[in-house]
Design a protein around this motif. Structure first.
Motif, PDB file in Angstrom:
ATOM      1  N   ALA A   1       0.829  -1.206   0.000  1.00  0.00           N
ATOM      2  CA  ALA A   1       0.000   0.000   0.000  1.00  0.00           C
ATOM      3  C   ALA A   1       0.861   1.253   0.000  1.00  0.00           C
ATOM      4  O   ALA A   1       0.452   2.294  -0.513  1.00  0.00           O
ATOM      5  CB  ALA A   1      -0.918  -0.017   1.215  1.00  0.00           C
TER       6      ALA A   1
ATOM      7  N   PHE B   1       2.248   8.787  -6.404  1.00  0.00           N
ATOM      8  CA  PHE B   1       1.705  10.153  -6.358  1.00  0.00           C
ATOM      9  C   PHE B   1       2.841  11.172  -6.290  1.00  0.00           C
ATOM     10  O   PHE B   1       2.797  12.207  -6.965  1.00  0.00           O
ATOM     11  CB  PHE B   1       0.782  10.325  -5.154  1.00  0.00           C
TER      12      PHE B   1
ATOM     13  N   GLU C   1       1.816   3.211  -3.397  1.00  0.00           N
ATOM     14  CA  GLU C   1       0.916   4.151  -4.070  1.00  0.00           C
ATOM     15  C   GLU C   1       1.361   5.592  -3.849  1.00  0.00           C
ATOM     16  O   GLU C   1       1.291   6.428  -4.738  1.00  0.00           O
ATOM     17  CB  GLU C   1      -0.497   3.997  -3.525  1.00  0.00           C
ATOM     18  N   LEU C   2       1.824   5.845  -2.646  1.00  0.00           N
ATOM     19  CA  LEU C   2       2.214   7.211  -2.321  1.00  0.00           C
ATOM     20  C   LEU C   2       3.421   7.649  -3.136  1.00  0.00           C
ATOM     21  O   LEU C   2       3.501   8.807  -3.570  1.00  0.00           O
ATOM     22  CB  LEU C   2       2.528   7.287  -0.836  1.00  0.00           C
TER      23      LEU C   2
ATOM     24  N   MET D   1      -3.216   5.673  -9.011  1.00  0.00           N
ATOM     25  CA  MET D   1      -3.706   5.581  -7.636  1.00  0.00           C
ATOM     26  C   MET D   1      -5.131   5.063  -7.601  1.00  0.00           C
ATOM     27  O   MET D   1      -5.466   4.205  -6.783  1.00  0.00           O
ATOM     28  CB  MET D   1      -3.633   6.947  -6.964  1.00  0.00           C
TER      29      MET D   1
ATOM     30  N   ILE E   1      -5.917   1.553  -5.739  1.00  0.00           N
ATOM     31  CA  ILE E   1      -6.846   1.509  -4.594  1.00  0.00           C
ATOM     32  C   ILE E   1      -7.997   0.567  -4.906  1.00  0.00           C
ATOM     33  O   ILE E   1      -8.408  -0.248  -4.081  1.00  0.00           O
ATOM     34  CB  ILE E   1      -7.374   2.916  -4.294  1.00  0.00           C
TER      35      ILE E   1
END
Lengths: 103, 391, 167
Positions: free
Chosen positions: B140, B147, B143-144, B166, B170
């Motif tokens: 998880a 971004f 994903e950041l 993203m 998600i």
């Protein structure tokens, strides 16, 4: 320093930071960020009390933290949804300008 | 002798660490394991890239790379040298710190996942109680980084690619998690080591892998789909669709940082294939009882590479989805299917041994799949592509 | 108190401070994830493995992404003018927060000598947590499930585009 007191102090400081952010910033999203920080500080307290409490096998503090994480996730989703829908009406996320009850 | 071959890396580690004083042995062992993981997967990455380029070349009726070395097998080395010596460009308007951190966060997060992966009998770095949760937590966090890459570049294609990535990750993380929960329900543990051990039995020479049960098979199919979307592989490669948004979130990356992104993507693929093999295909256990003399780590890496080959095959075969098809597929087909699968698994657990549960559980899975597939097809959402031109 | 505790606590507090002080909202969101990661490490130090990983999964994997999406959708990612960052009543807010911290810090320091010192680390397996969730805490679990469903539907309805003329 006492380990439990150390964790509690960190949590208190984090709570104060979150509170200051929620009270002083103008942007609605920043206020939500402050609230998230406050919730997390409370979680740290719960886990610290669970770890240093007299009955860790009862899992009470940990369960509280797990449920609080779930509730915080729901809160973030609804809160950000509200911010987006308000932005659609007023074209701003500045809380000082949101002073009318009429959309 | 065969026992030794199976445990060769474990014995090697103990032998190497034995030279050190007793207090240092544990720490040195951990450092050695981490170094092995950090070196092994980039090597596998080189092999996989070559395999992909050669294999795709075959499927598209061309040669693929064949200039560097014999049949082009040194192509990854040449690519590596090229990316190391290229100029590292940071756009003028870019947010330099975030732009720099993004590839690092990605690579660290994907490598962390291997800490809990059992790569052979007794070959796991940390056997913790919640290792499956740890793996998903690390997945998880990638994903950041996507971004960060997309936003800091100050490029509309990068930002579009990052938003697409993203949203997609998600949406597909939910079915990925839910299809693995079935395994947890059956094993009663989140520990990957225990999950493999639970599958390492044979009856009539055939293994007890979870994929050979109705709920396991349905979960496996959903897991494969979600894992392809999670690693941004074709047909779910919208975040980096070359024909639409240049290269998505790493458009503005060059040189070594681009190589890190590329590495992170492939190592993420190895991670998710290793997890899939562990959950559904018995991890390091042999496919037939008479083959269990083959060292366990060979089976693990064979399964991972087979999974990668499947990814390459799919990439050469299927066209790219459209954004709305992607989202509808995730939320209206894969997610309900995994939820039904959870109920089927619970039913399986409570029906007890016997032929009846096979019939009932398979029937539920097949009927739900067929009905939902029909309904979706009739709505035309999953149907053939229709092109609408810009109005 | 170990050295690791001070490092992680400093990281968490620095992340939290940066999250409320920085100008650009995207930087705030990224600093917030640093604070979340630091909190997860603090949970791990407190032997709460499950909660620590759940923290990473939920907060970094979902809440931070949600915040980032909201920032991008409301065009708040441009840096605002410095006069528009803090509200007009910022002094009162700061004073209130400081007072709250003073009271809580005083209370903790007063109670510190009486607090339990070293307690053997509890060995709680995930299986026990699951059993507790399905046994003693099954009612809160169901309520949370209902709440999450309601929040999911509510968030979608609130944020959904209103049709033209529906107002």
């Amino acid at each position: 320093m006492n380990p439990l007191a150390g964790y509690l102090l960190v949590a208190a400081l984090l709570f104060a930071i979150g509170l200051a952010g929620a009270l002083t910033r103008r942007n609605a999203i920043l206020v939500l960020i402050g609230i998230e920080l406050m919730l997390n500080a409370a979680n740290l307290n719960l886990i610290a009390f669970w770890r240093y409490g007299s009955h860790p096998e009862a899992l009470t503090g940990m369960m509280f933290a797990i449920f609080s994480i779930a509730v915080a996730a729901a809160e973030a989703a609804v809160g950000l949804g509200l911010v987006i829908s308000i932005y659609r009406h007023t074209r701003t996320t500045d809380l000082d300008q949101m002073n009318r009850m009429k959309g | 002798m065969l026992e030794k071959a199976d445990q060769i890396f474990v014995l090697l580690l103990h032998w190497l660490v034995g030279f050190l004083p007793a207090g240092w042995q544990h720490g040195a062992g951990v450092v050695l394991c981490v170094a092995t993981i950090v070196l092994l997967y980039p090597a596998l990455f080189a092999i996989a890239v070559l395999l992909e380029r050669k294999g795709l070349g075959r499927m598209q009726n061309r040669y693929g790379p064949n200039r560097v070395g014999l049949f082009g097998i040194l192509q990854p080395v040449a690519d590596g040298i090229k990316s190391l010596t290229k100029e590292d460009i940071v756009p003028y308007k870019a947010d330099a710190l975030v732009h720099f951190m993004a590839p690092l966060v990605l690579v660290v997060a994907v490598f962390m996942g291997f800490a809990v992966m059992p790569m052979g009998r007794n070959m796991v770095l940390v056997d913790m109680d919640a290792s499956l949760l740890f793996f998903f937590a690390m997945g998880a966090s990638t994903e950041l980084s996507i971004f960060m890459a997309g936003w800091s570049s100050r490029n509309k294609y990068s930002l579009l690619g990052a938003m697409r990535a993203m949203a997609q990750m998600i949406s597909y993380e939910v079915p990925l998690l839910l299809s693995s929960v079935v395994i947890v329900m059956m094993t009663g543990s989140l520990s990957l080591v225990k999950i493999v051990e639970a599958q390492n039995h044979y009856s009539w020479g055939l293994p007890h892998w979870y994929v050979f049960t109705p709920w396991g098979f349905a979960g496996f199919v959903m897991f494969v789909i979600a894992s392809m979307a999670e690693t941004n592989r074709s047909p779910f490669d919208l975040p980096e669709g070359e024909s639409e948004i240049v290269a998505g979130y790493f458009t503005e990356y060059s040189g070594f940082k681009f190589a890190l992104f590329f590495l992170g993507e492939y190592v993420g693929m190895f991670g998710i294939s290793g997890l899939g093999a562990t959950l559904f295909l018995g991890g390091w256990s042999a496919p037939f009882a008479f083959l269990s003399w083959v060292p366990s780590w060979i089976w693990f890496f064979a399964k991972v590479m087979a999974w990668i080959c499947f990814f390459i095959w799919v990439r050469g075969t299927l066209p790219r989805l459209r954004q709305d098809q992607l989202m509808n597929f995730a939320w209206k087909f894969v997610l309900p299917m995994t939820l039904v699968n959870l109920m089927v698994a619970a039913l399986w657990r409570f029906m007890g041994e016997g032929l009846l549960r096979w019939v009932v559980c398979s029937a539920i899975v097949v009927v739900v799949y067929a009905v939902m597939g029909r309904v979706e097809m009739r709505r035309g959402r999953l149907g053939p592509r229709s092109y609408r031109y810009a109005e | 108190m170990s050295f690791a505790f001070y490092v992680v606590a400093a990281l968490t507090l620095a992340g939290g401070l940066a999250a409320v002080l920085l100008k650009n909202l995207v930087h705030c969101a990224l600093a917030l994830t640093v604070a979340f990661a630091g909190l997860a490490l603090l949970f791990l130090q407190l032997d709460a493995q499950f909660v620590g990983f759940a923290q990473i999964l939920v907060y970094i994997g979902a809440v931070a992404i949600l915040v980032v999406f909201a920032i991008l959708l409301t065009r708040a990612s441009e840096t605002p003018k410095s006069s528009e960052i803090f509200s007009r009543t910022w002094l009162a807010g700061l004073a209130l927060a400081a007072a709250v911290f003073a009271v809580m810090g005083w209370a903790v320091l007063q109670a510190a000598p009486g607090l339990p010192h070293v307690i053997a680390a509890p060995t709680v397996t995930v299986q026990e947590i699951g059993a507790a969730l399905m046994g003693r805490y099954v009612l809160p679990l169901e309520i949370v499930a209902l709440l999450l469903t309601a929040a999911l539907i509510g968030a979608v309805i609130v944020a959904m585009h209103e049709k033209e003329g529906a107002r």
